[in-house]
Design a protein around this motif. Structure first.
Motif, PDB file in Angstrom:
ATOM      1  N   THR A  34      45.429  49.943  56.294  1.00 14.93           N
ATOM      2  CA  THR A  34      45.131  50.869  55.205  1.00 14.93           C
ATOM      3  C   THR A  34      44.992  50.099  53.897  1.00 14.93           C
ATOM      4  N   ARG A  35      44.346  50.735  52.951  1.00 18.37           N
ATOM      5  CA  ARG A  35      44.266  50.189  51.593  1.00 18.37           C
ATOM      6  C   ARG A  35      43.934  51.309  50.623  1.00 18.37           C
ATOM      7  N   ILE A  36      44.160  51.044  49.344  1.00 21.54           N
ATOM      8  CA  ILE A  36      43.670  51.927  48.304  1.00 21.54           C
ATOM      9  C   ILE A  36      42.211  51.566  48.075  1.00 21.54           C
ATOM     10  N   LYS A  37      41.322  52.475  48.403  1.00 23.58           N
ATOM     11  CA  LYS A  37      39.885  52.233  48.245  1.00 23.58           C
ATOM     12  C   LYS A  37      39.470  52.399  46.788  1.00 23.58           C
ATOM     13  N   SER A  38      40.104  53.345  46.114  1.00 23.07           N
ATOM     14  CA  SER A  38      39.786  53.543  44.702  1.00 23.07           C
ATOM     15  C   SER A  38      40.879  54.335  44.023  1.00 23.07           C
ATOM     16  N   ILE A  39      41.015  54.125  42.713  1.00 23.77           N
ATOM     17  CA  ILE A  39      41.807  54.978  41.826  1.00 23.77           C
ATOM     18  C   ILE A  39      40.840  55.475  40.758  1.00 23.77           C
ATOM     19  N   LYS A  40      40.676  56.795  40.710  1.00 20.98           N
ATOM     20  CA  LYS A  40      39.676  57.404  39.821  1.00 20.98           C
ATOM     21  C   LYS A  40      38.332  56.730  40.081  1.00 20.98           C
ATOM     22  N   GLU A  93      35.915  44.088  52.449  1.00 17.55           N
ATOM     23  CA  GLU A  93      36.150  44.917  53.634  1.00 17.55           C
ATOM     24  C   GLU A  93      37.612  44.883  54.032  1.00 17.55           C
ATOM     25  N   LEU A  94      38.066  45.977  54.635  1.00 19.57           N
ATOM     26  CA  LEU A  94      39.442  46.074  55.108  1.00 19.57           C
ATOM     27  C   LEU A  94      39.524  45.477  56.514  1.00 19.57           C
ATOM     28  N   ILE A  95      39.832  44.192  56.594  1.00 23.57           N
ATOM     29  CA  ILE A  95      39.928  43.519  57.890  1.00 23.57           C
ATOM     30  C   ILE A  95      41.309  42.930  58.143  1.00 23.57           C
ATOM     31  N   ASP A  96      42.154  42.901  57.119  1.00 19.54           N
ATOM     32  CA  ASP A  96      43.516  42.391  57.259  1.00 19.54           C
ATOM     33  C   ASP A  96      44.496  43.389  56.645  1.00 19.54           C
ATOM     34  N   ALA A  97      45.739  43.313  57.061  1.00 19.78           N
ATOM     35  CA  ALA A  97      46.765  44.224  56.549  1.00 19.78           C
ATOM     36  C   ALA A  97      47.013  43.984  55.062  1.00 19.78           C
ATOM     37  N   THR A  98      47.193  45.069  54.330  1.00 18.05           N
ATOM     38  CA  THR A  98      47.569  44.989  52.911  1.00 18.05           C
ATOM     39  C   THR A  98      49.024  45.426  52.703  1.00 18.05           C
ATOM     40  N   PHE A 142      50.698  46.054  45.661  1.00 20.23           N
ATOM     41  CA  PHE A 142      49.673  47.079  45.468  1.00 20.23           C
ATOM     42  C   PHE A 142      48.625  46.870  46.552  1.00 20.23           C
ATOM     43  N   PRO A 143      48.534  47.793  47.529  1.00 21.74           N
ATOM     44  CA  PRO A 143      47.753  47.555  48.748  1.00 21.74           C
ATOM     45  C   PRO A 143      46.239  47.675  48.593  1.00 21.74           C
ATOM     46  N   VAL A 144      45.617  46.606  48.100  1.00 21.48           N
ATOM     47  CA  VAL A 144      44.160  46.533  47.988  1.00 21.48           C
ATOM     48  C   VAL A 144      43.703  45.211  48.598  1.00 21.48           C
ATOM     49  N   VAL A 145      42.401  45.093  48.842  1.00 18.33           N
ATOM     50  CA  VAL A 145      41.829  43.845  49.335  1.00 18.33           C
ATOM     51  C   VAL A 145      41.654  42.861  48.180  1.00 18.33           C
ATOM     52  N   ASP A 146      41.086  43.338  47.080  1.00 14.80           N
ATOM     53  CA  ASP A 146      40.817  42.510  45.902  1.00 14.80           C
ATOM     54  C   ASP A 146      41.914  42.736  44.860  1.00 14.80           C
ATOM     55  N   ASP A 147      42.787  41.756  44.691  1.00 20.11           N
ATOM     56  CA  ASP A 147      43.937  41.913  43.799  1.00 20.11           C
ATOM     57  C   ASP A 147      43.524  42.133  42.344  1.00 20.11           C
ATOM     58  N   ALA A 148      42.408  41.544  41.937  1.00 18.58           N
ATOM     59  CA  ALA A 148      41.940  41.741  40.562  1.00 18.58           C
ATOM     60  C   ALA A 148      41.583  43.206  40.322  1.00 18.58           C
ATOM     61  N   GLN A 149      40.963  43.832  41.315  1.00 20.80           N
ATOM     62  CA  GLN A 149      40.645  45.256  41.203  1.00 20.80           C
ATOM     63  C   GLN A 149      41.928  46.088  41.222  1.00 20.80           C
ATOM     64  N   GLY A 150      42.900  45.629  42.000  1.00 21.40           N
ATOM     65  CA  GLY A 150      44.192  46.312  42.037  1.00 21.40           C
ATOM     66  C   GLY A 150      44.865  46.321  40.680  1.00 21.40           C
ATOM     67  N   GLU A 151      44.761  45.207  39.950  1.00 22.65           N
ATOM     68  CA  GLU A 151      45.342  45.136  38.603  1.00 22.65           C
ATOM     69  C   GLU A 151      44.658  46.130  37.665  1.00 22.65           C
ATOM     70  N   LYS A 152      43.352  46.293  37.833  1.00 24.17           N
ATOM     71  CA  LYS A 152      42.623  47.277  37.018  1.00 24.17           C
ATOM     72  C   LYS A 152      43.085  48.699  37.345  1.00 24.17           C
ATOM     73  N   MET A 153      43.342  48.940  38.625  1.00 22.18           N
ATOM     74  CA  MET A 153      43.811  50.262  39.033  1.00 22.18           C
ATOM     75  C   MET A 153      45.182  50.563  38.432  1.00 22.18           C
ATOM     76  N   VAL A 154      46.089  49.588  38.488  1.00 21.68           N
ATOM     77  CA  VAL A 154      47.421  49.774  37.915  1.00 21.68           C
ATOM     78  C   VAL A 154      47.322  50.059  36.416  1.00 21.68           C
TER      79      VAL A 154
END
Length: 355
Positions: A154-160, A167-172, A177-189
Protein backbone atom coordinates in the motif's frame (compact mmCIF):
# COMPACT_ATOMS: atom_id res chain seq x y z
CA UNK A 1 -26.91 -3.30 13.66
CA UNK A 2 -24.63 -5.77 11.88
CA UNK A 3 -20.87 -5.29 12.04
CA UNK A 4 -19.78 -8.64 10.63
CA UNK A 5 -18.06 -9.67 7.41
CA UNK A 6 -17.07 -12.88 5.67
CA UNK A 7 -18.25 -16.14 4.19
CA UNK A 8 -15.55 -18.71 4.95
CA UNK A 9 -14.18 -16.76 7.89
CA UNK A 10 -16.25 -14.35 9.94
CA UNK A 11 -15.02 -11.16 11.58
CA UNK A 12 -17.27 -9.24 13.95
CA UNK A 13 -16.32 -5.82 15.31
CA UNK A 14 -17.72 -4.61 18.63
CA UNK A 15 -17.49 -1.62 20.96
CA UNK A 16 -17.73 2.14 20.75
CA UNK A 17 -15.13 4.88 20.59
CA UNK A 18 -15.43 5.70 24.31
CA UNK A 19 -16.65 2.35 25.69
CA UNK A 20 -14.44 0.45 28.13
CA UNK A 21 -13.00 -1.55 25.25
CA UNK A 22 -13.32 -2.23 21.55
CA UNK A 23 -12.63 -5.58 19.98
CA UNK A 24 -13.19 -8.26 17.40
CA UNK A 25 -14.12 -11.92 17.09
CA UNK A 26 -12.60 -13.85 14.19
CA UNK A 27 -14.05 -17.25 13.30
CA UNK A 28 -12.86 -19.76 10.71
CA UNK A 29 -9.08 -19.49 11.15
CA UNK A 30 -7.60 -23.01 11.03
CA UNK A 31 -5.77 -24.40 14.06
CA UNK A 32 -1.99 -24.32 14.10
CA UNK A 33 -1.36 -20.90 12.58
CA UNK A 34 1.44 -19.15 14.47
CA UNK A 35 0.71 -15.56 15.48
CA UNK A 36 3.76 -13.34 15.78
CA UNK A 37 2.51 -10.92 18.45
CA UNK A 38 5.50 -8.60 18.06
CA UNK A 39 4.83 -8.29 14.35
CA UNK A 40 1.11 -7.77 15.00
CA UNK A 41 1.83 -5.01 17.54
CA UNK A 42 4.12 -3.28 15.02
CA UNK A 43 1.32 -3.40 12.45
CA UNK A 44 -1.16 -1.99 14.96
CA UNK A 45 1.23 0.85 15.80
CA UNK A 46 1.02 2.10 12.22
CA UNK A 47 -2.68 2.87 12.76
CA UNK A 48 -2.44 4.00 16.39
CA UNK A 49 -3.19 7.66 17.19
CA UNK A 50 -0.89 10.30 18.62
CA UNK A 51 2.35 9.29 16.90
CA UNK A 52 2.99 12.47 14.88
CA UNK A 53 1.89 16.07 14.35
CA UNK A 54 -0.61 15.18 11.63
CA UNK A 55 -2.68 12.73 13.67
CA UNK A 56 -5.01 13.19 16.63
CA UNK A 57 -3.20 13.85 19.95
CA UNK A 58 -5.34 11.16 21.60
CA UNK A 59 -2.82 8.57 22.82
CA UNK A 60 -3.83 4.90 22.85
CA UNK A 61 -1.43 1.94 22.97
CA UNK A 62 -3.74 -0.15 20.74
CA UNK A 63 -2.11 -3.43 21.74
CA UNK A 64 -4.49 -6.40 21.44
CA UNK A 65 -5.43 -8.40 24.50
CA UNK A 66 -6.41 -11.91 23.38
CA UNK A 67 -9.25 -13.43 25.35
CA UNK A 68 -9.45 -16.77 23.54
CA UNK A 69 -8.61 -18.63 20.34
CA UNK A 70 -4.83 -18.25 20.64
CA UNK A 71 -2.82 -20.59 22.86
CA UNK A 72 0.97 -20.47 23.19
CA UNK A 73 1.07 -18.11 20.17
CA UNK A 74 -0.81 -20.55 17.93
CA UNK A 75 -4.43 -20.49 16.79
CA UNK A 76 -6.32 -23.37 18.37
CA UNK A 77 -9.22 -23.64 15.92
CA UNK A 78 -11.83 -21.90 18.08
CA UNK A 79 -13.11 -18.35 17.58
CA UNK A 80 -10.43 -15.76 18.30
CA UNK A 81 -11.50 -12.82 20.43
CA UNK A 82 -9.35 -9.84 21.27
CA UNK A 83 -9.97 -6.45 22.82
CA UNK A 84 -8.24 -3.09 23.03
CA UNK A 85 -9.00 -1.17 26.20
CA UNK A 86 -9.85 2.51 25.75
CA UNK A 87 -7.80 4.53 28.20
CA UNK A 88 -7.69 8.14 26.94
CA UNK A 89 -11.25 9.32 26.39
CA UNK A 90 -12.78 12.78 26.92
CA UNK A 91 -16.49 12.12 26.57
CA UNK A 92 -17.41 15.60 27.81
CA UNK A 93 -16.15 17.01 24.50
CA UNK A 94 -19.19 15.42 22.80
CA UNK A 95 -22.00 16.43 25.20
CA UNK A 96 -23.58 18.89 22.73
CA UNK A 97 -23.64 16.53 19.75
CA UNK A 98 -26.83 14.71 20.72
CA UNK A 99 -28.79 17.82 19.81
CA UNK A 100 -26.41 19.67 17.46
CA UNK A 101 -25.04 17.17 14.89
CA UNK A 102 -21.62 17.64 13.30
CA UNK A 103 -21.67 18.16 9.52
CA UNK A 104 -20.08 15.22 7.70
CA UNK A 105 -20.62 12.81 10.61
CA UNK A 106 -23.26 10.20 11.39
CA UNK A 107 -24.59 12.14 14.40
CA UNK A 108 -27.89 13.12 12.72
CA UNK A 109 -28.56 9.82 10.93
CA UNK A 110 -27.74 7.83 14.09
CA UNK A 111 -30.06 10.03 16.17
CA UNK A 112 -32.90 9.40 13.75
CA UNK A 113 -32.30 5.68 13.27
CA UNK A 114 -31.66 4.72 16.91
CA UNK A 115 -34.14 7.17 18.45
CA UNK A 116 -31.58 8.79 20.77
CA UNK A 117 -30.33 5.57 22.34
CA UNK A 118 -27.02 5.52 20.42
CA UNK A 119 -23.67 6.22 22.10
CA UNK A 120 -22.74 9.58 20.58
CA UNK A 121 -19.48 10.11 22.50
CA UNK A 122 -16.52 10.06 20.15
CA UNK A 123 -18.83 8.97 17.34
CA UNK A 124 -19.76 5.75 19.13
CA UNK A 125 -19.75 2.69 16.88
CA UNK A 126 -19.44 4.91 13.80
CA UNK A 127 -15.99 6.11 14.86
CA UNK A 128 -12.77 5.42 12.98
CA UNK A 129 -11.57 4.06 16.33
CA UNK A 130 -13.35 0.82 15.36
CA UNK A 131 -10.77 0.26 12.62
CA UNK A 132 -8.30 -0.75 15.34
CA UNK A 133 -9.96 -4.16 15.97
CA UNK A 134 -10.34 -4.53 12.19
CA UNK A 135 -6.55 -4.26 12.07
CA UNK A 136 -6.22 -7.08 14.61
CA UNK A 137 -8.20 -9.41 12.34
CA UNK A 138 -6.44 -8.14 9.23
CA UNK A 139 -3.02 -8.35 10.86
CA UNK A 140 -3.60 -12.04 11.59
CA UNK A 141 -4.73 -12.66 8.01
CA UNK A 142 -1.70 -10.78 6.65
CA UNK A 143 0.65 -13.12 8.51
CA UNK A 144 -1.13 -16.19 7.15
CA UNK A 145 -1.18 -14.81 3.59
CA UNK A 146 2.55 -14.08 3.77
CA UNK A 147 3.17 -17.80 4.35
CA UNK A 148 1.07 -18.48 1.24
CA UNK A 149 3.34 -16.21 -0.80
CA UNK A 150 0.76 -13.43 -1.05
CA UNK A 151 2.00 -9.87 -0.52
CA UNK A 152 -0.12 -6.76 0.06
CA UNK A 153 1.51 -3.41 -0.72
CA UNK A 154 0.00 0.00 0.00
CA UNK A 155 0.94 3.64 -0.31
CA UNK A 156 -0.52 7.11 -0.13
CA UNK A 157 -1.19 7.88 -3.79
CA UNK A 158 -2.15 11.47 -3.13
CA UNK A 159 -3.09 14.04 -0.50
CA UNK A 160 -5.51 16.58 -1.97
CA UNK A 161 -3.79 17.53 -5.26
CA UNK A 162 -0.24 16.43 -4.38
CA UNK A 163 0.52 13.12 -6.15
CA UNK A 164 3.11 10.47 -5.29
CA UNK A 165 5.52 9.56 -8.09
CA UNK A 166 6.73 6.17 -9.27
CA UNK A 167 5.17 2.69 -9.20
CA UNK A 168 4.20 0.74 -6.10
CA UNK A 169 6.51 -2.27 -6.39
CA UNK A 170 8.04 -2.39 -2.90
CA UNK A 171 6.61 -2.14 0.61
CA UNK A 172 6.29 1.35 2.11
CA UNK A 173 5.23 0.04 5.53
CA UNK A 174 8.66 0.68 7.05
CA UNK A 175 8.50 4.38 6.21
CA UNK A 176 7.27 7.10 8.55
CA UNK A 177 5.15 8.43 5.68
CA UNK A 178 4.17 5.60 3.29
CA UNK A 179 4.90 6.91 -0.21
CA UNK A 180 7.20 5.80 -3.03
CA UNK A 181 8.76 9.24 -3.58
CA UNK A 182 9.87 10.69 -0.24
CA UNK A 183 10.16 14.21 -1.66
CA UNK A 184 6.49 14.09 -2.64
CA UNK A 185 5.71 12.72 0.81
CA UNK A 186 7.32 15.79 2.39
CA UNK A 187 5.09 18.00 0.24
CA UNK A 188 2.05 16.05 1.40
CA UNK A 189 3.00 16.45 5.07
CA UNK A 190 3.51 20.20 4.54
CA UNK A 191 0.07 20.42 2.93
CA UNK A 192 -1.56 18.62 5.88
CA UNK A 193 0.19 20.96 8.31
CA UNK A 194 -0.96 23.97 6.27
CA UNK A 195 -4.62 23.00 6.52
CA UNK A 196 -4.25 21.96 10.16
CA UNK A 197 -3.06 25.51 10.94
CA UNK A 198 -6.23 26.84 9.29
CA UNK A 199 -8.40 24.55 11.41
CA UNK A 200 -9.36 22.64 8.28
CA UNK A 201 -8.63 19.14 6.94
CA UNK A 202 -7.72 17.31 3.72
CA UNK A 203 -8.36 13.89 2.17
CA UNK A 204 -6.54 11.72 -0.33
CA UNK A 205 -6.19 8.42 -2.15
CA UNK A 206 -4.64 5.13 -0.99
CA UNK A 207 -3.38 2.61 -3.54
CA UNK A 208 -3.21 -1.13 -2.87
CA UNK A 209 -1.42 -3.84 -4.89
CA UNK A 210 -1.81 -7.54 -4.05
CA UNK A 211 0.85 -9.85 -5.51
CA UNK A 212 1.02 -13.64 -5.59
CA UNK A 213 -2.68 -14.42 -5.93
CA UNK A 214 -3.58 -17.66 -7.70
CA UNK A 215 -5.90 -17.70 -10.69
CA UNK A 216 -9.48 -18.50 -9.73
CA UNK A 217 -10.27 -16.58 -6.52
CA UNK A 218 -13.79 -15.15 -6.44
CA UNK A 219 -17.01 -15.88 -8.29
CA UNK A 220 -19.12 -14.20 -10.97
CA UNK A 221 -21.74 -11.58 -10.25
CA UNK A 222 -22.37 -10.95 -6.56
CA UNK A 223 -19.42 -12.81 -5.02
CA UNK A 224 -16.69 -11.47 -7.29
CA UNK A 225 -13.43 -10.21 -5.83
CA UNK A 226 -14.48 -6.62 -6.50
CA UNK A 227 -17.68 -7.23 -4.51
CA UNK A 228 -15.85 -8.91 -1.62
CA UNK A 229 -13.26 -6.17 -1.37
CA UNK A 230 -15.80 -3.36 -1.80
CA UNK A 231 -17.98 -4.82 0.95
CA UNK A 232 -15.25 -4.58 3.58
CA UNK A 233 -13.50 -1.46 2.25
CA UNK A 234 -16.71 0.53 2.54
CA UNK A 235 -16.87 -0.61 6.17
CA UNK A 236 -13.98 1.77 6.80
CA UNK A 237 -15.32 5.16 7.91
CA UNK A 238 -14.39 8.03 5.54
CA UNK A 239 -14.14 5.84 2.41
CA UNK A 240 -16.12 7.51 -0.38
CA UNK A 241 -14.77 5.90 -3.54
CA UNK A 242 -13.16 2.70 -4.83
CA UNK A 243 -11.81 1.78 -8.25
CA UNK A 244 -10.09 -1.35 -9.57
CA UNK A 245 -7.31 -1.37 -12.15
CA UNK A 246 -7.65 1.59 -14.51
CA UNK A 247 -10.90 2.44 -12.74
CA UNK A 248 -12.85 5.41 -14.06
CA UNK A 249 -10.18 6.05 -16.70
CA UNK A 250 -11.61 3.13 -18.71
CA UNK A 251 -14.50 5.41 -19.64
CA UNK A 252 -12.03 7.45 -21.72
CA UNK A 253 -10.54 4.41 -23.50
CA UNK A 254 -11.42 2.42 -26.57
CA UNK A 255 -11.76 -1.35 -26.42
CA UNK A 256 -8.36 -1.82 -28.04
CA UNK A 257 -6.79 0.44 -25.41
CA UNK A 258 -8.58 -1.09 -22.43
CA UNK A 259 -8.22 -4.79 -23.28
CA UNK A 260 -5.27 -6.52 -21.60
CA UNK A 261 -3.67 -8.66 -24.33
CA UNK A 262 -2.35 -12.09 -23.37
CA UNK A 263 1.14 -13.53 -23.53
CA UNK A 264 3.07 -16.51 -22.17
CA UNK A 265 5.68 -15.83 -19.53
CA UNK A 266 7.68 -18.77 -18.15
CA UNK A 267 4.91 -21.09 -19.28
CA UNK A 268 2.16 -19.07 -17.54
CA UNK A 269 -0.57 -16.91 -19.06
CA UNK A 270 0.02 -13.24 -18.27
CA UNK A 271 -1.25 -9.96 -19.72
CA UNK A 272 0.73 -7.17 -21.37
CA UNK A 273 -1.13 -4.51 -19.36
CA UNK A 274 -3.28 -4.65 -16.24
CA UNK A 275 -6.20 -2.31 -16.81
CA UNK A 276 -8.50 -4.97 -15.33
CA UNK A 277 -6.63 -4.78 -12.03
CA UNK A 278 -6.11 -8.55 -11.88
CA UNK A 279 -9.82 -9.42 -11.98
CA UNK A 280 -11.98 -10.64 -14.88
CA UNK A 281 -15.57 -11.74 -14.36
CA UNK A 282 -15.10 -11.31 -10.63
CA UNK A 283 -12.27 -13.89 -10.66
CA UNK A 284 -8.53 -13.30 -10.19
CA UNK A 285 -6.48 -13.85 -13.36
CA UNK A 286 -3.02 -14.21 -11.80
CA UNK A 287 -1.95 -10.62 -12.37
CA UNK A 288 -1.52 -8.19 -9.44
CA UNK A 289 -4.87 -7.20 -7.97
CA UNK A 290 -4.88 -3.41 -7.84
CA UNK A 291 -7.31 -0.89 -6.44
CA UNK A 292 -7.43 2.68 -5.15
CA UNK A 293 -9.50 4.08 -2.28
CA UNK A 294 -10.70 7.68 -1.92
CA UNK A 295 -10.68 8.98 1.67
CA UNK A 296 -12.68 12.09 2.47
CA UNK A 297 -11.29 15.00 4.53
CA UNK A 298 -11.77 14.61 8.29
CA UNK A 299 -15.24 16.03 8.98
CA UNK A 300 -14.28 17.17 12.51
CA UNK A 301 -12.62 20.53 11.88
CA UNK A 302 -11.87 23.48 14.14
CA UNK A 303 -13.62 26.01 11.88
CA UNK A 304 -17.10 27.30 12.69
CA UNK A 305 -19.72 25.28 10.82
CA UNK A 306 -23.46 25.65 10.34
CA UNK A 307 -25.69 23.05 11.94
CA UNK A 308 -29.12 22.82 13.58
CA UNK A 309 -30.42 22.29 17.10
CA UNK A 310 -32.57 19.15 16.87
CA UNK A 311 -34.35 20.03 20.12
CA UNK A 312 -35.30 23.66 19.40
CA UNK A 313 -35.51 23.43 15.60
CA UNK A 314 -33.22 26.43 15.19
CA UNK A 315 -30.15 26.81 13.00
CA UNK A 316 -27.00 27.01 15.06
CA UNK A 317 -23.27 27.52 14.61
CA UNK A 318 -21.05 24.69 15.82
CA UNK A 319 -17.38 24.54 16.77
CA UNK A 320 -16.32 20.90 17.08
CA UNK A 321 -14.39 20.08 20.25
CA UNK A 322 -12.24 17.02 20.83
CA UNK A 323 -9.04 15.70 19.27
CA UNK A 324 -9.04 14.86 15.58
CA UNK A 325 -6.73 14.09 12.67
CA UNK A 326 -6.28 16.93 10.18
CA UNK A 327 -5.91 14.10 7.62
CA UNK A 328 -7.17 10.55 8.08
CA UNK A 329 -5.26 9.12 5.12
CA UNK A 330 -1.89 8.15 6.73
CA UNK A 331 -3.52 6.15 9.52
CA UNK A 332 -6.01 4.59 7.07
CA UNK A 333 -3.22 2.95 5.02
CA UNK A 334 -2.80 -0.12 7.32
CA UNK A 335 -6.59 -0.31 7.66
CA UNK A 336 -6.90 -0.74 3.88
CA UNK A 337 -4.20 -3.45 4.08
CA UNK A 338 -6.11 -5.20 6.85
CA UNK A 339 -9.42 -5.07 5.00
CA UNK A 340 -7.82 -6.39 1.80
CA UNK A 341 -6.14 -9.22 3.71
CA UNK A 342 -9.44 -10.33 5.27
CA UNK A 343 -11.23 -10.30 1.90
CA UNK A 344 -8.45 -12.20 0.14
CA UNK A 345 -8.03 -14.82 2.88
CA UNK A 346 -11.78 -15.36 3.01
CA UNK A 347 -11.76 -16.06 -0.76
CA UNK A 348 -8.66 -18.24 -0.46
CA UNK A 349 -10.31 -20.39 2.21
CA UNK A 350 -13.29 -20.81 -0.13
CA UNK A 351 -11.06 -22.02 -2.95
CA UNK A 352 -9.29 -24.48 -0.65
CA UNK A 353 -12.65 -26.04 0.25
CA UNK A 354 -13.14 -26.93 -3.41
CA UNK A 355 -9.90 -28.94 -3.61
Amino acid sequence: MSSSYGENLRVTIFGQSHSNAIGMTLEGIPAGEKIDTEKLNAFMARRAPGNNSYSTPRKEADQPEFLCGVFNDYTCGTPISAIIRNSNTRSQDYSELKRVPRPGHADYTAEEKYKGFQDYTGGGHFSGRLTAPLCIAGGICLQILEKEGIEILTRIKSIKDVEDKGELIDATSGKTFPVVDDAQGEKMVALIEEYKAKGDSVGGIIECVINGLPVGLGDPMFDGMENRIANIIFGIPAVKGLEFGAGFDVAKMTGSENNDYYKYENGQVKTLTNNAGGILGGITNGMPLTFKVAIKPTPSIAMTQQSVDLKTGEEKELVVKGRHDPCIVPRAVPVVEAAAAIAVYDALLGQKKLK
